[in-house]
Design a protein around this motif. Structure first.
Motif, PDB file in Angstrom:
ATOM      1  N   UNK A  91       0.833  -1.207   0.000  1.00 49.53           N
ATOM      2  CA  UNK A  91       0.000   0.000   0.000  1.00 49.53           C
ATOM      3  C   UNK A  91       0.867   1.255   0.000  1.00 49.53           C
ATOM      4  N   UNK A  92       1.940   1.232   0.764  1.00 51.79           N
ATOM      5  CA  UNK A  92       2.842   2.374   0.846  1.00 51.79           C
ATOM      6  C   UNK A  92       3.459   2.675  -0.517  1.00 51.79           C
ATOM      7  N   UNK A  93       3.878   1.633  -1.206  1.00 44.74           N
ATOM      8  CA  UNK A  93       4.541   1.816  -2.501  1.00 44.74           C
ATOM      9  C   UNK A  93       3.544   2.239  -3.575  1.00 44.74           C
ATOM     10  N   UNK A  94       2.385   1.631  -3.605  1.00 40.13           N
ATOM     11  CA  UNK A  94       1.412   1.912  -4.657  1.00 40.13           C
ATOM     12  C   UNK A  94       0.783   3.292  -4.482  1.00 40.13           C
ATOM     13  N   UNK A  95       0.534   3.705  -3.255  1.00 39.82           N
ATOM     14  CA  UNK A  95      -0.158   4.969  -3.023  1.00 39.82           C
ATOM     15  C   UNK A  95       0.733   6.189  -3.280  1.00 39.82           C
ATOM     16  N   UNK A  96       2.015   6.056  -3.208  1.00 35.96           N
ATOM     17  CA  UNK A  96       2.925   7.188  -3.384  1.00 35.96           C
ATOM     18  C   UNK A  96       3.806   6.952  -4.610  1.00 35.96           C
ATOM     19  N   UNK A  97       3.574   7.666  -5.712  1.00 38.50           N
ATOM     20  CA  UNK A  97       4.365   7.432  -6.926  1.00 38.50           C
ATOM     21  C   UNK A  97       5.854   7.712  -6.754  1.00 38.50           C
ATOM     22  N   UNK A  98       6.195   8.693  -5.942  1.00 39.66           N
ATOM     23  CA  UNK A  98       7.623   8.989  -5.747  1.00 39.66           C
ATOM     24  C   UNK A  98       8.313   7.815  -5.063  1.00 39.66           C
ATOM     25  N   UNK A  99       7.634   7.198  -4.100  1.00 36.02           N
ATOM     26  CA  UNK A  99       8.207   6.036  -3.435  1.00 36.02           C
ATOM     27  C   UNK A  99       8.299   4.862  -4.399  1.00 36.02           C
ATOM     28  N   UNK A 100       7.298   4.754  -5.274  1.00 40.39           N
ATOM     29  CA  UNK A 100       7.344   3.682  -6.277  1.00 40.39           C
ATOM     30  C   UNK A 100       8.573   3.834  -7.163  1.00 40.39           C
ATOM     31  N   UNK A 101       8.831   5.055  -7.595  1.00 43.21           N
ATOM     32  CA  UNK A 101      10.004   5.301  -8.444  1.00 43.21           C
ATOM     33  C   UNK A 101      11.288   5.016  -7.677  1.00 43.21           C
ATOM     34  N   UNK A 102      11.330   5.408  -6.404  1.00 45.25           N
ATOM     35  CA  UNK A 102      12.529   5.160  -5.603  1.00 45.25           C
ATOM     36  C   UNK A 102      12.766   3.667  -5.419  1.00 45.25           C
ATOM     37  N   UNK A 103      11.699   2.936  -5.141  1.00 44.83           N
ATOM     38  CA  UNK A 103      11.820   1.481  -4.975  1.00 44.83           C
ATOM     39  C   UNK A 103      12.273   0.843  -6.285  1.00 44.83           C
TER      40      UNK A 103
END
Length: 182
Positions: A91-103
């Motif tokens: 949920x953390x990764x999917x809800x925040x696009x910047x975190x998705x890109x970082x991951x």
């Protein structure tokens, strides 16, 4: 001609469980798709969803936490407060696009590092292969030596004598004739 969809008790139960958030993923997807195309299913789903929101709000507002805990213990209901680690991470990764890109960057970086740091396998040769390679190298050097010897003889005899020495001799004889008054 469109086939009319009949609502059964079993399907209404699926709609209710999806509205309350208890249905599995396949049932939820099925109900969303059918609610999109069928007005009757959409109305039932939306009505039960509103009821579910109201019930959750009422239980938080009016029921003390001790009463809710006692009822849950009696009914053997264990509410997941935080979910699993992977569910929260997802949920953390999917809800925040910047975190998705970082991951994504981190995963790609780790993959590249692992790929580049793989140990290179050194080829292992048997004694037979080594002796065969040595023999082939000796034969090729012998062949190159014979060819170079022929080239040296040809350069010495033909090129130097015919193409270099004869024109130099002619040139010196012309110069001698000129100086000697010839």
């Amino acid at each position: 001609m469109k086939k009319h969809f009949e609502l059964t008790e079993k399907y209404i139960d699926k709609i209710i469980s999806a509205a309350y958030g208890d249905a599995n993923l396949i049932d939820k997807i099925d109900i969303y798709i059918k609610a999109y195309s069928n007005q009757q299913i959409r109305k039932i789903y939306n009505d039960y969803k509103e009821v579910a929101k109201s019930v959750k709000k009422i239980s938080r507002d009016f029921a003390p936490a001790e009463v809710v805990d006692n009822v849950q213990k009696e009914l053997n209901i264990h509410e997941k407060l935080s979910g699993t680690f992977f569910e929260g991470l997802f949920k953390f990764i999917i809800m925040k696009p910047a975190y998705s890109a970082a991951v994504l960057v981190i995963i790609l970086s780790v993959s590249v590092i692992i790929f580049l740091r793989q140990p290179k396998q050194k080829p292992a040769y048997s004694n037979l292969q080594v002796t065969l390679a040595e023999k082939q190298v000796r034969e090729s050097f012998d062949l190159v030596g014979k060819i170079l010897a022929r080239v040296q003889i040809k350069v010495t005899n033909q090129v130097l004598n015919n193409d270099v020495a004869k024109p130099i001799q002619k040139g010196t004889s012309v110069i001698n004739n000129l100086f000697n008054g010839g």
